[in-house]
Scaffold this motif. Structure first.
Motif, PDB file in Angstrom:
ATOM      1  N   ASP A  13       0.819  -1.217   0.000  1.00 19.33           N
ATOM      2  CA  ASP A  13       0.000   0.000   0.000  1.00 19.33           C
ATOM      3  C   ASP A  13       0.850   1.264   0.000  1.00 19.33           C
ATOM      4  OD1 ASP A  13      -2.305  -1.649   0.264  1.00 19.33           O
ATOM      5  OD2 ASP A  13      -1.930  -1.762   2.407  1.00 19.33           O
ATOM      6  N   ASN A  38      -5.372 -10.517  -3.435  1.00 19.89           N
ATOM      7  CA  ASN A  38      -5.158  -9.844  -2.145  1.00 19.89           C
ATOM      8  C   ASN A  38      -4.639  -8.426  -2.402  1.00 19.89           C
ATOM      9  OD1 ASN A  38      -2.829 -10.999  -3.185  1.00 19.89           O
ATOM     10  ND2 ASN A  38      -1.938 -11.546  -1.224  1.00 19.89           N
ATOM     11  N   GLY A 129      -4.618 -11.826  10.050  1.00 16.63           N
ATOM     12  CA  GLY A 129      -5.369 -10.725   9.439  1.00 16.63           C
ATOM     13  C   GLY A 129      -5.310 -10.846   7.925  1.00 16.63           C
ATOM     14  N   THR A 131      -6.439 -11.433   3.941  1.00 15.47           N
ATOM     15  CA  THR A 131      -7.515 -10.796   3.177  1.00 15.47           C
ATOM     16  C   THR A 131      -8.674 -11.763   2.951  1.00 15.47           C
ATOM     17  OG1 THR A 131      -6.430 -11.434   1.125  1.00 15.47           O
ATOM     18  CG2 THR A 131      -5.897  -9.249   1.986  1.00 15.47           C
ATOM     19  N   GLN A 226       1.914  -6.281  -2.878  1.00 17.91           N
ATOM     20  CA  GLN A 226       2.272  -6.264  -1.448  1.00 17.91           C
ATOM     21  C   GLN A 226       3.574  -5.476  -1.248  1.00 17.91           C
ATOM     22  OE1 GLN A 226       1.353  -9.733  -2.666  1.00 17.91           O
ATOM     23  NE2 GLN A 226      -0.693  -8.928  -2.351  1.00 17.91           N
ATOM     24  N   VAL A 240       2.857 -12.343   7.244  1.00 21.76           N
ATOM     25  CA  VAL A 240       3.320 -12.051   5.878  1.00 21.76           C
ATOM     26  C   VAL A 240       2.308 -12.626   4.906  1.00 21.76           C
ATOM     27  CG1 VAL A 240       5.787 -12.074   6.473  1.00 21.76           C
ATOM     28  CG2 VAL A 240       4.636 -14.228   5.927  1.00 21.76           C
ATOM     29  N   THR A 241       2.512 -12.386   3.633  1.00 27.20           N
ATOM     30  CA  THR A 241       1.691 -13.057   2.634  1.00 27.20           C
ATOM     31  C   THR A 241       2.420 -14.342   2.233  1.00 27.20           C
ATOM     32  OG1 THR A 241       0.343 -12.762   0.666  1.00 27.20           O
ATOM     33  CG2 THR A 241       2.596 -11.831   0.595  1.00 27.20           C
ATOM     34  N   VAL A 275      -1.496  -2.947   7.010  1.00 31.02           N
ATOM     35  CA  VAL A 275      -2.828  -3.519   7.306  1.00 31.02           C
ATOM     36  C   VAL A 275      -2.630  -4.939   7.808  1.00 31.02           C
ATOM     37  CG1 VAL A 275      -4.517  -2.304   5.877  1.00 31.02           C
ATOM     38  CG2 VAL A 275      -3.117  -4.056   4.840  1.00 31.02           C
ATOM     39  N   ARG A 307     -10.120  -2.145   4.938  1.00 26.00           N
ATOM     40  CA  ARG A 307      -9.711  -2.053   6.352  1.00 26.00           C
ATOM     41  C   ARG A 307      -8.878  -0.797   6.600  1.00 26.00           C
ATOM     42  NH1 ARG A 307      -6.786  -7.640   7.509  1.00 26.00           N
ATOM     43  NH2 ARG A 307      -6.109  -7.324   5.369  1.00 26.00           N
TER      44      ARG A 307
HETATM   45  P1  IMP Z   1      -2.973 -12.760   2.616  1.00 22.40           P
HETATM   46  O1  IMP Z   1      -2.040 -12.278   1.560  1.00 22.40           O
HETATM   47  O2  IMP Z   1      -4.428 -12.535   2.283  1.00 22.40           O
HETATM   48  O3  IMP Z   1      -2.708 -14.181   3.037  1.00 22.40           O
HETATM   49  O4  IMP Z   1      -2.713 -11.853   3.950  1.00 22.40           O
HETATM   50  C1  IMP Z   1      -1.500 -11.939   4.682  1.00 22.40           C
HETATM   51  C2  IMP Z   1      -1.057 -10.570   5.183  1.00 22.40           C
HETATM   52  O5  IMP Z   1      -0.636  -9.781   4.080  1.00 22.40           O
HETATM   53  C3  IMP Z   1      -2.150  -9.771   5.893  1.00 22.40           C
HETATM   54  O6  IMP Z   1      -1.553  -9.002   6.922  1.00 22.40           O
HETATM   55  C4  IMP Z   1      -2.667  -8.854   4.798  1.00 22.40           C
HETATM   56  O7  IMP Z   1      -3.259  -7.682   5.328  1.00 22.40           O
HETATM   57  C5  IMP Z   1      -1.371  -8.548   4.064  1.00 22.40           C
HETATM   58  N1  IMP Z   1      -1.592  -8.170   2.664  1.00 22.40           N
HETATM   59  C6  IMP Z   1      -1.916  -8.973   1.644  1.00 22.40           C
HETATM   60  N2  IMP Z   1      -2.014  -8.273   0.497  1.00 22.40           N
HETATM   61  C7  IMP Z   1      -1.723  -7.009   0.793  1.00 22.40           C
HETATM   62  C8  IMP Z   1      -1.608  -5.811   0.014  1.00 22.40           C
HETATM   63  O8  IMP Z   1      -1.788  -5.786  -1.215  1.00 22.40           O
HETATM   64  N3  IMP Z   1      -1.279  -4.673   0.695  1.00 22.40           N
HETATM   65  C9  IMP Z   1      -1.020  -4.687   2.037  1.00 22.40           C
HETATM   66  N4  IMP Z   1      -1.111  -5.772   2.790  1.00 22.40           N
HETATM   67  C10 IMP Z   1      -1.447  -6.925   2.185  1.00 22.40           C
END
Ligand code: IMP
Length: 434
Positions: A13, A38, A129, A131, A226, A240-241, A275, A307
């Motif tokens: 972001d 995400n 947390g 997405t 990300q 992390v992602t 986030v 969020r």
């Molecule tokens: P996931 O990628 O949905 O598994 O989320 C894992 C973590 O990465 C969480 O803390 C999300 O908020 C963060 N995240 C995933 N994609 C983004 C993005 O595009 N921008 C910022 N945070 C992200």
């Protein structure tokens, strides 16, 4: 020809959408190489708002080819909705404008269900947390060698056999472990047959096409999603992602040789946001006057989930991690205008954990949580800077701030963003013109 990688230098972001949009002007190809839906960014062009989760925003330009590399994971329903949305705005998507790697993996309905079920089952302090888009479970299946690939859509027999095995396993987990409802394979097969028909013309070999493009002297822009601190190996694990977000993955996630990359640009917000859960040493607590000012002036809400983003001071430890992990050759500093009006600015230059000084993020998550930033202070500037179009016209305190970021990291800005619009940008050096 130039091949430029753009990555987020913090926790995502950072305002990548706008920077990628600007650099796309100079590129022939725009390539995504990791992550899934995400990610997300909003672009306003000629008064119209476009929100992208999977397709590179380069699709809005004529004569550019957008590419979704093998490192990306694709929720086909979301991708087709995005294509339909573009169609409604008069932008038709064809194989000339969008190429999807047959080696990219598919986010299946059970991945979303498992993502949400796992997150719900975690104790409050352990929640990631996420997405909720199925990202982690999809990458788990890829690495576990049981994933469904985009290319499988073109082979109905293979698709059905693989799906049967996957659904048997996932239904066991969904029902026995999480007490949920099982999935019905026939409805998934029917739905995905429809997806296959629509996506088939767009599927191909990304590595071969990018190699041809490079040989023909085309400019290629690799667009990270990300940010560095969300990298599965080098970020604040487990918060992390599930993919590698750093520049090295541009090569793996698109099938492109590392020696052909000419520049790596890190997008660096002039302050820090995050986030989701996890360590954030320079965070200002909710209710803090400055943190709330950054949040509201910077419109710090996630494009994908809506969020509220956590906000804090600029962190040179995080910036230096990004320089090292990505091999950055330049920064694009974003949202400098959001700092206007603050009397004093703080920059974290190191962390103290117990009696130890850290100049990089501690690898141990318990220590990362305990990290106390060591700050230096600088004078802020009063005037708004959104109308400024030349570096020399920035207030001297803003130039001092940028120079300090450069001194602390050894990397110079190539671009400074002073507002959300395309024009509200100072381009100091064009990486495609090098
Ligand atoms: P996931 O990628 O949905 O598994 O989320 C894992 C973590 O990465 C969480 O803390 C999300 O908020 C963060 N995240 C995933 N994609 C983004 C993005 O595009 N921008 C910022 N945070 C992200």
């Amino acid at each position: 020809m130039a091949s430029v990688v753009v990555v987020g230098a913090q926790w995502g972001d950072e305002g990548k959408g706008k920077i990628v949009d600007l650099l796309t002007r100079y590129a022939d190809y725009v390539v995504r190489f990791q992550g899934g839906n995400n990610a997300g960014h909003t672009l306003v062009v000629d008064g119209r708002t476009y929100i992208f989760h999977i397709i590179p925003s380069g699709i809005l330009y004529e004569n550019k080819t957008c590419v979704i590399g093998n490192g990306v994971i694709i929720d086909p329903g979301v991708l087709l909705d995005e294509i339909a949305g573009l169609g409604e705005q008069g932008i038709s998507v064809s194989r000339r404008s969008l190429l999807i790697s047959s080696n990219a993996h598919l986010i299946m309905p059970y991945h979303r269900r498992l993502d949400q079920a796992r997150e719900e089952a975690l104790a409050r302090e352990n929640k990631i947390g996420t997405t909720g888009r199925g990202i982690g479970p999809c990458y788990m299946d890829k690495v576990g060698r049981v994933g469904m690939k985009v290319g499988d859509l073109l082979d109905p027999g293979l698709f059905k056999d693989k799906l049967q095995a996957a659904v048997d396993e996932k239904n066991f987990i969904l029902t026995r472990q999480f007490g949920g409802e099982p999935l019905d394979i026939s409805s998934i097969l029917e739905q995905f047959a429809g997806f296959a028909e629509q996506l088939a013309p767009l599927i191909g070999n990304v590595s071969v096409e990018l190699d041809q493009a490079r040989r023909q002297g085309k400019h290629i822009l690799f667009e990270g999603a990300q940010g560095t601190q969300l990298d599965i190996d080098h970020g604040t694990y487990p918060f992390v992602t599930s993919s590698n977000t750093i520049a090295g993955n541009a090569c793996i996630g698109a099938g492109f040789g590392p020696a052909h990359i000419s520049e790596v640009i890190g997008i660096l917000k002039a302050y820090t946001t995050r986030v989701g859960e996890g360590p954030f040493p320079t965070e200002l607590p909710e209710g803090d006057v400055i943190g709330d000012a950054l949040q509201s002036k910077g419109h710090e809400y996630g494009a994908t989930t809506g969020r509220r983003r956590r906000c804090g001071w600029f962190d040179a430890v995080v910036a230096n991690d990004a320089v090292r992990l990505n091999g950055l050759t330049g920064f694009a500093v974003t949202k400098l205008d959001v700092l206007s009006g603050l009397k004093k600015l703080r920059i974290a230059t190191s962390y103290e954990v117990a009696d130890t000084t850290y100049r990089h993020m501690p690898e141990n998550i318990r220590l990362a949580r305990l990290a106390r930033p060591v700050y230096e202070e600088m004078a802020g500037w009063d005037t708004e800077i959104t109308a400024v179009r030349a570096y020399e016209d920035l207030p001297s305190a803003a130039r001092d701030y940028l120079r300090r970021l450069e001194d602390l990291t050894g990397v110079a800005p190539i671009l400074v963003s002073v507002g959300p619009d395309r024009e509200e940008t100072l381009l100091l050096r064009n990486p495609f013109a090098a």
